[in-house]
Design a protein around this motif. Structure first.
Motif, PDB file in Angstrom:
ATOM      1  N   VAL A  36      36.976  45.979 -58.545  1.00 20.56           N
ATOM      2  CA  VAL A  36      36.756  44.577 -58.875  1.00 20.56           C
ATOM      3  C   VAL A  36      37.097  44.372 -60.350  1.00 20.56           C
ATOM      4  O   VAL A  36      36.506  44.993 -61.231  1.00 20.56           O
ATOM      5  N   ILE A  37      38.070  43.529 -60.595  1.00 22.23           N
ATOM      6  CA  ILE A  37      38.536  43.266 -61.956  1.00 22.23           C
ATOM      7  C   ILE A  37      37.831  42.032 -62.497  1.00 22.23           C
ATOM      8  O   ILE A  37      37.744  41.001 -61.829  1.00 22.23           O
ATOM      9  N   LYS A  38      37.344  42.148 -63.716  1.00 22.49           N
ATOM     10  CA  LYS A  38      36.630  41.036 -64.344  1.00 22.49           C
ATOM     11  C   LYS A  38      37.621  40.166 -65.124  1.00 22.49           C
ATOM     12  O   LYS A  38      38.254  40.633 -66.073  1.00 22.49           O
ATOM     13  N   VAL A  39      37.749  38.916 -64.669  1.00 21.65           N
ATOM     14  CA  VAL A  39      38.696  37.961 -65.248  1.00 21.65           C
ATOM     15  C   VAL A  39      37.918  36.917 -66.051  1.00 21.65           C
ATOM     16  O   VAL A  39      37.058  36.224 -65.513  1.00 21.65           O
ATOM     17  N   GLY A  40      38.233  36.810 -67.331  1.00 19.36           N
ATOM     18  CA  GLY A  40      37.587  35.810 -68.179  1.00 19.36           C
ATOM     19  C   GLY A  40      38.546  34.664 -68.458  1.00 19.36           C
ATOM     20  O   GLY A  40      39.684  34.890 -68.868  1.00 19.36           O
ATOM     21  N   ILE A  41      38.104  33.434 -68.233  1.00 12.90           N
ATOM     22  CA  ILE A  41      38.929  32.254 -68.487  1.00 12.90           C
ATOM     23  C   ILE A  41      38.198  31.350 -69.473  1.00 12.90           C
ATOM     24  O   ILE A  41      37.067  30.933 -69.221  1.00 12.90           O
ATOM     25  N   LEU A  42      38.839  31.074 -70.589  1.00 16.93           N
ATOM     26  CA  LEU A  42      38.256  30.200 -71.607  1.00 16.93           C
ATOM     27  C   LEU A  42      39.098  28.932 -71.737  1.00 16.93           C
ATOM     28  O   LEU A  42      40.300  28.992 -71.995  1.00 16.93           O
ATOM     29  N   GLN A  43      38.457  27.781 -71.562  1.00 12.28           N
ATOM     30  CA  GLN A  43      39.137  26.484 -71.634  1.00 12.28           C
ATOM     31  C   GLN A  43      38.577  25.694 -72.806  1.00 12.28           C
ATOM     32  O   GLN A  43      37.369  25.660 -73.033  1.00 12.28           O
ATOM     33  N   LEU A  44      39.459  25.042 -73.533  1.00 13.90           N
ATOM     34  CA  LEU A  44      39.042  24.307 -74.730  1.00 13.90           C
ATOM     35  C   LEU A  44      38.144  23.124 -74.397  1.00 13.90           C
ATOM     36  O   LEU A  44      37.086  22.937 -75.010  1.00 13.90           O
ATOM     37  N   ALA A  55      43.121  25.364 -62.316  1.00 10.33           N
ATOM     38  CA  ALA A  55      43.301  25.494 -60.865  1.00 10.33           C
ATOM     39  C   ALA A  55      44.558  26.287 -60.534  1.00 10.33           C
ATOM     40  O   ALA A  55      44.584  27.096 -59.599  1.00 10.33           O
ATOM     41  N   GLY A  56      45.609  26.067 -61.324  1.00  7.06           N
ATOM     42  CA  GLY A  56      46.861  26.789 -61.107  1.00  7.06           C
ATOM     43  C   GLY A  56      46.723  28.280 -61.353  1.00  7.06           C
ATOM     44  O   GLY A  56      47.320  29.097 -60.644  1.00  7.06           O
ATOM     45  N   ILE A  57      45.933  28.662 -62.354  1.00  3.87           N
ATOM     46  CA  ILE A  57      45.696  30.086 -62.638  1.00  3.87           C
ATOM     47  C   ILE A  57      45.078  30.767 -61.419  1.00  3.87           C
ATOM     48  O   ILE A  57      45.514  31.853 -61.009  1.00  3.87           O
ATOM     49  N   ILE A  58      44.067  30.133 -60.855  1.00  2.00           N
ATOM     50  CA  ILE A  58      43.405  30.707 -59.678  1.00  2.00           C
ATOM     51  C   ILE A  58      44.389  30.827 -58.520  1.00  2.00           C
ATOM     52  O   ILE A  58      44.397  31.846 -57.803  1.00  2.00           O
ATOM     53  N   LEU A  61      46.890  33.768 -59.265  1.00  2.73           N
ATOM     54  CA  LEU A  61      46.250  35.064 -59.035  1.00  2.73           C
ATOM     55  C   LEU A  61      46.155  35.356 -57.541  1.00  2.73           C
ATOM     56  O   LEU A  61      46.408  36.484 -57.085  1.00  2.73           O
ATOM     57  N   LYS A  62      45.800  34.326 -56.778  1.00 10.42           N
ATOM     58  CA  LYS A  62      45.690  34.488 -55.321  1.00 10.42           C
ATOM     59  C   LYS A  62      47.037  34.841 -54.708  1.00 10.42           C
ATOM     60  O   LYS A  62      47.131  35.689 -53.811  1.00 10.42           O
ATOM     61  N   ASP A  63      48.109  34.190 -55.198  1.00  9.16           N
ATOM     62  CA  ASP A  63      49.465  34.506 -54.715  1.00  9.16           C
ATOM     63  C   ASP A  63      49.786  35.980 -54.926  1.00  9.16           C
ATOM     64  O   ASP A  63      50.519  36.594 -54.139  1.00  9.16           O
ATOM     65  N   HIS A 280      50.563  34.208 -61.968  1.00  7.51           N
ATOM     66  CA  HIS A 280      51.549  35.166 -61.452  1.00  7.51           C
ATOM     67  C   HIS A 280      51.831  36.265 -62.475  1.00  7.51           C
ATOM     68  O   HIS A 280      51.905  37.453 -62.129  1.00  7.51           O
ATOM     69  N   MET A 281      51.994  35.861 -63.737  1.00  8.79           N
ATOM     70  CA  MET A 281      52.278  36.842 -64.783  1.00  8.79           C
ATOM     71  C   MET A 281      51.113  37.810 -64.948  1.00  8.79           C
ATOM     72  O   MET A 281      51.305  39.016 -65.127  1.00  8.79           O
ATOM     73  N   ALA A 282      49.893  37.281 -64.870  1.00  8.30           N
ATOM     74  CA  ALA A 282      48.715  38.144 -64.961  1.00  8.30           C
ATOM     75  C   ALA A 282      48.693  39.148 -63.819  1.00  8.30           C
ATOM     76  O   ALA A 282      48.322  40.314 -64.008  1.00  8.30           O
ATOM     77  N   GLY A 283      49.100  38.702 -62.631  1.00  7.34           N
ATOM     78  CA  GLY A 283      49.158  39.596 -61.481  1.00  7.34           C
ATOM     79  C   GLY A 283      50.087  40.772 -61.725  1.00  7.34           C
ATOM     80  O   GLY A 283      49.775  41.916 -61.357  1.00  7.34           O
TER      81      GLY A 283
END
Length: 335
Positions: A36-44, A55-58, A61-63, A280-283
């Motif tokens: 299980v990879i821990k993904v941190g998302i910070l939004q301004l 929403a696009g990031i999620i 990643l799912k793709d 996608h790039m994160a994947g």
């Protein structure tokens, strides 16, 4: 003798570079072995454009096969524009995440300042990554930061304004003084306006509280308004539009989501697509197929026409038939 010294120096430089980059590469390779990879998302801050990027990031990643609740655990933090909270949240996420996402330039910068040099950081919604100091260059990031960028198709945006408002001579451009991306976008657009033989008139807000007064002043002095990719402007879009409507002036925003918030029309990239590219790039990084240091910044370059029909009707504006046709076919018309 000089050749020997030069050769030895080159070897030393190469070995030092290897020592500096190897820990980051090893850390990124280890991610592929985690259950299980821990993904941190910070939004301004919350506004439609950044929310769509999130929403696009999620989706991205799912793709790539990384699904929340299955093989990743997502920790999402939103600073709501508070710089103090942004720094605190960045540190908290950096301490407990395997990979990080920064949505908007200040969020990405805060993560860079808080995270170790071995933790991959993915940018999303950054219009000037190199200029903001997040990467050495877009083609060769050179560290633990890469991601997706999507500057506005400015030339086509200006052409849209000219096609819809051929009589417009003075174009108001408003941006937030503390938003590096918005400032860069605004200045680039102003240069194009000048090159086209028109007059750009620049207006600056320090924060969203300034929008009421500044936008009233601007709307009385220009023929049309351009709203750049700027988080302060996007957050105060409804105030800007309300004052522009009272003066009978159209607002042409940089982001598609800002049209829904009252902009008249835009030729813009899709913010969800921008986030999806970052996912996608994160994947690829998580799978060990790419290393952030050598993974070029990705770009969403294809735009689309987005028309707010209610605003068009309210301002009694005529949209050229070819633009309407393209909006119907490939873009969006908001009723």
């Amino acid at each position: 003798m000089k050749r020997i010294i030069t050769f030895i120096s080159a070897i030393i430089i190469f070995l030092v570079a290897m020592l500096l980059t190897q820990p980051a590469q090893n850390a990124q390779q280890k991610l592929t072995h985690k259950k299980v990879i821990k993904v941190g998302i910070l939004q301004l801050v919350s506004h439609p454009a950044l929310d769509q990027i999130h929403a696009g990031i999620i989706s991205g990643l799912k793709d790539e096969g990384f699904v929340a609740g299955k093989n990743i655990r997502v920790d999402f933090q939103n600073a709501q524009g508070d710089q103090s909270d942004l720094k605190t949240m960045a540190q908290q996420l950096a301490d407990r995440s395997d990979i990080l996402f920064g949505i908007a330039t200040p969020a990405a910068q805060s993560l860079v300042n808080s995270a170790s040099k071995t933790t991959p950081i993915m940018m999303a919604g950054i219009s000037d990554a190199a200029g903001s100091g997040l990467v050495k260059s877009e083609q060769h990031p050179g560290g633990n930061v890469t991601g997706a960028s999507g500057d506005s198709p400015l030339e086509k945006q200006l052409k849209l304004i000219q096609d819809i408002m051929p009589q417009a001579k003075k174009i108001g451009v408003i941006y937030t003084s503390s938003d590096a991306g918005g400032q860069s976008n605004a200045r680039k657009f102003a240069k194009l306006v000048t090159k086209a033989g028109l007059q750009p008139k620049m207006y600056t807000i320090a924060n969203t509280n300034d929008m009421q007064q500044i936008s009233q002043q601007m709307a009385s002095q220009v023929d049309a308004i351009y709203a750049p990719q700027d988080n302060g402007v996007a957050s105060a879009m409804k105030t800007l539009v309300n004052n522009a409507n009272q003066a009978g002036k159209p607002v042409f925003p940089a982001a598609d989501t800002m049209v829904k918030d009252g902009g008249t029309a835009a030729y813009a990239i899709d913010q969800h697509d921008l986030g999806r590219l970052a996912g996608h790039m994160a994947g690829q990084v998580l799978k060990g197929k790419q290393k952030t240091a050598t993974y070029p910044v990705g770009f969403v370059v294809k735009g689309k026409y987005v028309i707010n029909q209610a605003q068009v009707d309210r301002l009694h504006i005529s949209i050229p038939a070819n633009i309407l046709e393209q909006a119907h076919k490939n873009g969006r018309i908001i009723k």
